[in-house]
Structures are given as C-alpha cells and as structure tokens.
Design a protein around this motif. Structure first.
Motif, PDB file in Angstrom:
ATOM      1  N   ILE A 137      70.003  43.026  29.681  1.00 26.66           N
ATOM      2  CA  ILE A 137      70.249  42.038  30.743  1.00 26.66           C
ATOM      3  C   ILE A 137      69.374  42.369  31.952  1.00 26.66           C
ATOM      4  N   ILE A 138      69.349  43.646  32.347  1.00 24.14           N
ATOM      5  CA  ILE A 138      68.475  44.071  33.448  1.00 24.14           C
ATOM      6  C   ILE A 138      67.035  43.685  33.154  1.00 24.14           C
ATOM      7  N   ASN A 139      66.598  43.947  31.928  1.00 27.29           N
ATOM      8  CA  ASN A 139      65.222  43.663  31.535  1.00 27.29           C
ATOM      9  C   ASN A 139      64.890  42.189  31.707  1.00 27.29           C
ATOM     10  N   ASP A 140      65.768  41.304  31.226  1.00 26.68           N
ATOM     11  CA  ASP A 140      65.495  39.873  31.343  1.00 26.68           C
ATOM     12  C   ASP A 140      65.498  39.411  32.798  1.00 26.68           C
ATOM     13  N   LEU A 141      66.440  39.919  33.595  1.00 24.65           N
ATOM     14  CA  LEU A 141      66.472  39.538  35.008  1.00 24.65           C
ATOM     15  C   LEU A 141      65.250  40.051  35.751  1.00 24.65           C
ATOM     16  N   ALA A 142      64.821  41.265  35.414  1.00 19.43           N
ATOM     17  CA  ALA A 142      63.620  41.823  36.043  1.00 19.43           C
ATOM     18  C   ALA A 142      62.392  40.968  35.721  1.00 19.43           C
ATOM     19  N   GLN A 143      62.303  40.505  34.473  1.00 17.74           N
ATOM     20  CA  GLN A 143      61.178  39.647  34.094  1.00 17.74           C
ATOM     21  C   GLN A 143      61.273  38.292  34.782  1.00 17.74           C
ATOM     22  N   LYS A 144      62.461  37.746  34.809  1.00 18.04           N
ATOM     23  CA  LYS A 144      62.662  36.426  35.414  1.00 18.04           C
ATOM     24  C   LYS A 144      62.301  36.422  36.894  1.00 18.04           C
ATOM     25  N   HIS A 145      62.692  37.481  37.620  1.00 22.58           N
ATOM     26  CA  HIS A 145      62.470  37.532  39.067  1.00 22.58           C
ATOM     27  C   HIS A 145      61.255  38.382  39.455  1.00 22.58           C
ATOM     28  N   ARG A 146      60.529  38.875  38.433  1.00 21.49           N
ATOM     29  CA  ARG A 146      59.307  39.676  38.680  1.00 21.49           C
ATOM     30  C   ARG A 146      59.593  40.896  39.539  1.00 21.49           C
ATOM     31  N   ILE A 147      60.654  41.627  39.200  1.00 19.67           N
ATOM     32  CA  ILE A 147      61.025  42.841  39.920  1.00 19.67           C
ATOM     33  C   ILE A 147      60.777  44.046  39.016  1.00 19.67           C
ATOM     34  N   TYR A 151      63.344  52.241  33.407  1.00 15.86           N
ATOM     35  CA  TYR A 151      64.294  52.558  32.347  1.00 15.86           C
ATOM     36  C   TYR A 151      64.440  54.069  32.236  1.00 15.86           C
ATOM     37  N   GLY A 152      65.666  54.534  32.099  1.00 16.80           N
ATOM     38  CA  GLY A 152      65.905  55.962  31.916  1.00 16.80           C
ATOM     39  C   GLY A 152      67.152  56.180  31.095  1.00 16.80           C
ATOM     40  N   ALA A 153      67.113  57.186  30.234  1.00 18.96           N
ATOM     41  CA  ALA A 153      68.284  57.498  29.417  1.00 18.96           C
ATOM     42  C   ALA A 153      68.225  58.960  29.017  1.00 18.96           C
ATOM     43  N   CYS A 154      69.387  59.551  28.786  1.00 21.92           N
ATOM     44  CA  CYS A 154      69.437  60.929  28.306  1.00 21.92           C
ATOM     45  C   CYS A 154      70.737  61.143  27.548  1.00 21.92           C
ATOM     46  N   VAL A 155      70.660  61.960  26.532  1.00 20.85           N
ATOM     47  CA  VAL A 155      71.828  62.322  25.741  1.00 20.85           C
ATOM     48  C   VAL A 155      71.514  63.640  25.052  1.00 20.85           C
ATOM     49  N   GLY A 156      72.514  64.500  24.925  1.00 19.84           N
ATOM     50  CA  GLY A 156      72.256  65.826  24.359  1.00 19.84           C
ATOM     51  C   GLY A 156      71.263  66.572  25.233  1.00 19.84           C
ATOM     52  N   SER A 157      70.153  66.989  24.643  1.00 22.05           N
ATOM     53  CA  SER A 157      69.086  67.659  25.387  1.00 22.05           C
ATOM     54  C   SER A 157      67.865  66.766  25.532  1.00 22.05           C
ATOM     55  N   TYR A 158      68.014  65.490  25.167  1.00 20.05           N
ATOM     56  CA  TYR A 158      66.891  64.557  25.090  1.00 20.05           C
ATOM     57  C   TYR A 158      66.896  63.611  26.279  1.00 20.05           C
ATOM     58  N   GLY A 159      65.716  63.270  26.780  1.00 20.11           N
ATOM     59  CA  GLY A 159      65.588  62.306  27.861  1.00 20.11           C
ATOM     60  C   GLY A 159      64.380  61.425  27.656  1.00 20.11           C
ATOM     61  N   ILE A 160      64.429  60.234  28.252  1.00 18.62           N
ATOM     62  CA  ILE A 160      63.331  59.279  28.112  1.00 18.62           C
ATOM     63  C   ILE A 160      63.274  58.420  29.365  1.00 18.62           C
ATOM     64  N   THR A 161      62.067  58.056  29.791  1.00 17.90           N
ATOM     65  CA  THR A 161      61.926  57.187  30.955  1.00 17.90           C
ATOM     66  C   THR A 161      60.633  56.393  30.847  1.00 17.90           C
ATOM     67  N   TYR A 162      60.669  55.188  31.389  1.00 21.48           N
ATOM     68  CA  TYR A 162      59.490  54.321  31.335  1.00 21.48           C
ATOM     69  C   TYR A 162      59.554  53.328  32.483  1.00 21.48           C
ATOM     70  N   THR A 163      58.417  53.120  33.128  1.00 20.20           N
ATOM     71  CA  THR A 163      58.318  52.193  34.255  1.00 20.20           C
ATOM     72  C   THR A 163      57.825  50.844  33.755  1.00 20.20           C
ATOM     73  N   ILE A 164      58.619  49.801  33.998  1.00 22.34           N
ATOM     74  CA  ILE A 164      58.312  48.460  33.484  1.00 22.34           C
ATOM     75  C   ILE A 164      57.898  47.561  34.643  1.00 22.34           C
ATOM     76  N   LEU A 165      56.681  47.045  34.561  1.00 22.65           N
ATOM     77  CA  LEU A 165      56.129  46.176  35.596  1.00 22.65           C
ATOM     78  C   LEU A 165      55.963  44.777  35.013  1.00 22.65           C
ATOM     79  N   PRO A 166      56.767  43.818  35.423  1.00 22.34           N
ATOM     80  CA  PRO A 166      56.664  42.462  34.865  1.00 22.34           C
ATOM     81  C   PRO A 166      55.258  41.892  35.007  1.00 22.34           C
ATOM     82  N   SER A 247      61.346  37.666  26.158  1.00 21.48           N
ATOM     83  CA  SER A 247      61.707  38.116  27.514  1.00 21.48           C
ATOM     84  C   SER A 247      60.520  38.119  28.468  1.00 21.48           C
ATOM     85  N   CYS A 248      59.319  38.476  27.963  1.00 25.19           N
ATOM     86  CA  CYS A 248      58.174  38.603  28.879  1.00 25.19           C
ATOM     87  C   CYS A 248      56.908  37.941  28.355  1.00 25.19           C
TER      88      CYS A 248
END
Length: 345
Positions: A137-147, A151-166, A247-248
């Motif tokens: 939902i965040i992703n679609d709203l970000a694309q719709k409004h060009r914001i 993205y970031g997530a972590c679980v256990g010892s694992y982490g991931i992040t990515y910067t999304i520019l519409p 979405s984009c």
C-alpha cells in the motif's frame, strides 16, 4: 541552556563537508512519515529527530509490550507496564530528545485511506512496518504521489533496505519474485537488535542524503546482510524495473489501493471475533503450518483436514487452508491484525 549551546546542536554533522549547512537546512525544512513504531520505526525516528528533521509523523496501531524492550529503543519499562500506545510513547520520548522539531503521533491501523491523509506535505516515507500488505500500500501511494520511500526489514540476523524513487528506480512491486523478501516475522524467527541497528543506520543515511539535497550520493543498489553469518551483499536491481508494472509502469493502476488486492478484516457480529482475509487466495499446507506453530511454542495446537487452531491468551486463532483466519477474543480489528501478523507476516 544558552543560544550558543542550542546553535551547536547539529554542528558535528554540519562540519561534515559533503553535508554542510545546506544539507542541514534541507533537513530542518523536511517532513518524514514513519509507518510503524516498532524496532525499525523507533530507531529511524530517534536518529532523524537527533539529526534535526523538522517534522516527523509517526503512525502505529500497537501498544508497548515487555518483549519490545529488547530492541525498540524509545520505550521504557513504565511504558510496558502502562501498555501505552507506541506512537504516543515514542512522541513523548522524542520531544525530550529534541524539543525544537514537530512530532505528530497517530494511534491507528493505517490502511490506504488513512495513509493518504497523512501524506500531506510529506517529503519522504520510511518503512517501519511488519507486513507486506502495508508495504505494498505504501509503495502504491508513494508512486501515485511521487514521494520517495525507503523500504527496510529485518528478522533473525538478516536485514534488507532499498531506496525507492518514483519514476527512477524499480518499485517494490517490480521486485516481487525477483529478490528474497521473506515472510518470517520477529515472533516466528526472533531478531537480533544489531540487525535492526544496521538497517536503521543504512536507511537513515539514505534519508539525510535525500532530504539534505545530496541525491547524487544515494545508494542505487538493494543492500542485504546477515550479521550472524557475516554476509553482506549489494544487488543491482535497475533491470527489474518493468514498463508494465501496475504500480509504477507506463499505465499504473495502483492495484494495492484496491480493496480486492489488500488484506480485509471484518468484525463478525455478536461473536467477539475478527475475520482476516489475506490479499489474494493462498494455499496453506495445514500440516506444515501446525508443525511450525508447535515449534514456536504457540499454545495448544490442533489440526483437522480443514483448519489449524491454537490459543495464546487472550486470543484463539483458527487458520484455514486458503489463508483466512478467525481471531476469537476481540472485536478490535487493529488488535486482531497485530496478533495475526505475529505468525503470518
């Protein structure tokens, strides 16, 4: 405190030449929406507040529990005893950290309609959520409004992040099925606070580059790491951008803003029960689901050919093979969704 002391609050980052006074001015004029005030959300909020982001908006549906204190750094034992809403407790603490900025707290279960209201005059969205339904939902709203959003997530010892520019980078919907985004949660797989801290550090570094007008220094790759296995990987995902992405792409329809493609929650009349239906039909292996819940130490787990049920006071959950679940013991949708996402992220 004298004015000279206050004027020196941000001096250490201003003295970092690539950032400087201009970058700091950009932060002070910026507004950031942080969705979720758990481990990532609180780490992000504290960092951005200390850095001097002018307006921080927090949205979270949950309250502080004892298990949060291991990694959710804005909260205290008193917050857990009082079961304070996370957004309210975080706001109170952040106002003690930096009284010169604006902190808004919204105690709510954010869906598309609520998020769209919160996006007014926002320059960046930061992901502190615990489920992909909300992220999409965040992703679609970000694309719709060009914001832009991070993205970031972590679980256990694992982490991931990515910067999304519409309009420039692949969106989260483009990446689905391309990279290992995972489905475990902190409640099912545990979590090391160091994984949280690394996602927070990398995500907020991207945030101050973007808000401070230093886009040329943004990382263009998806970053993942495992602090236990001593692994680190940067993945080039530029080729994942799809012209036909709903979405984009060239003709976006923002599918996750449609009720048909989002998780649906309904209160069952007179039963003190909430029904949750995931976005899209699923096919759960009930035997594997029951075994996983038993390993996790969930209360008495029972299974028949049609469903799996277990109890964790004060709730009882019944899960069907199509992914639908009934949470007995509450008629509050936010509480039911929070419990559901502990086990089905």
């Amino acid at each position: 405190m004298g004015n000279n002391d206050r004027n020196g609050r941000y001096s250490r980052q201003v003295r970092f030449t690539p950032f400087g006074e201009e970058g700091q001015q950009g932060l002070s004029c910026s507004s950031v929406l942080i969705v979720g005030a758990g481990a990532l959300g609180t780490g992000i909020a504290e960092t951005l507040a200390r850095c001097g982001v002018g307006r921080i908006i927090l949205a979270d549906r949950d309250y502080v529990e004892w298990s949060n204190l291991q990694r959710q750094q804005l909260y205290t034992e008193e917050d857990a005893v009082r079961r304070l809403p996370k957004a309210a407790a975080a706001k109170a603490r952040l106002e003690q950290v930096n009284s010169e900025i604006m902190i808004e707290a919204h105690v709510m279960d954010v869906r598309a309609e609520e998020l769209e209201i919160l996006l007014s005059d926002v320059d960046l969205i930061m992901d502190g959520t615990d489920n992909f339904d909300t992220r999409l939902i965040i992703n679609d709203l970000a694309q719709k409004h060009r914001i832009p959003w991070i993205y970031g997530a972590c679980v256990g010892s694992y982490g991931i992040t990515y910067t999304i520019l519409p309009g420039e980078t692949p969106c989260l919907n483009c990446l689905l099925g391309t990279i290992p985004l995972g489905g475990d949660t902190c409640d099912t797989a545990g979590i090391l606070p160091q994984a949280v801290q690394l996602v927070t550090a990398n995500g907020t570094a991207e945030a101050i580059k973007l808000l401070g007008g230093r886009r040329e220094h943004l990382r263009s790759k998806l970053l993942s790491f495992d602090v236990w296995r001593n692994e680190h990987q940067e993945i080039g995902v530029k080729a994942a951008k799809k012209e036909d992405c709903p979405s984009c792409g060239l003709r976006p329809v923002y599918p996750y803003l449609s009720a048909a493609n989002t998780e649906r929650s309904d209160v069952l009349c007179g039963r003190d029960t909430v029904q949750i239906r995931p976005a899209g039909r699923q096919q759960l292996n009930l035997e594997e689901t029951a075994a996983r819940l038993s390993r996790l130490g969930a209360g008495k787990v029972e299974r028949n050919p049609y469903l799996v049920s277990f109890t964790e006071e004060p709730y009882r959950m019944v899960v069907f093979a199509d992914g639908r679940a009934l949470i007995h013991g509450t008629n509050e949708i936010a509480a039911a969704r929070s419990f559901y996402h502990r086990y089905f992220g």
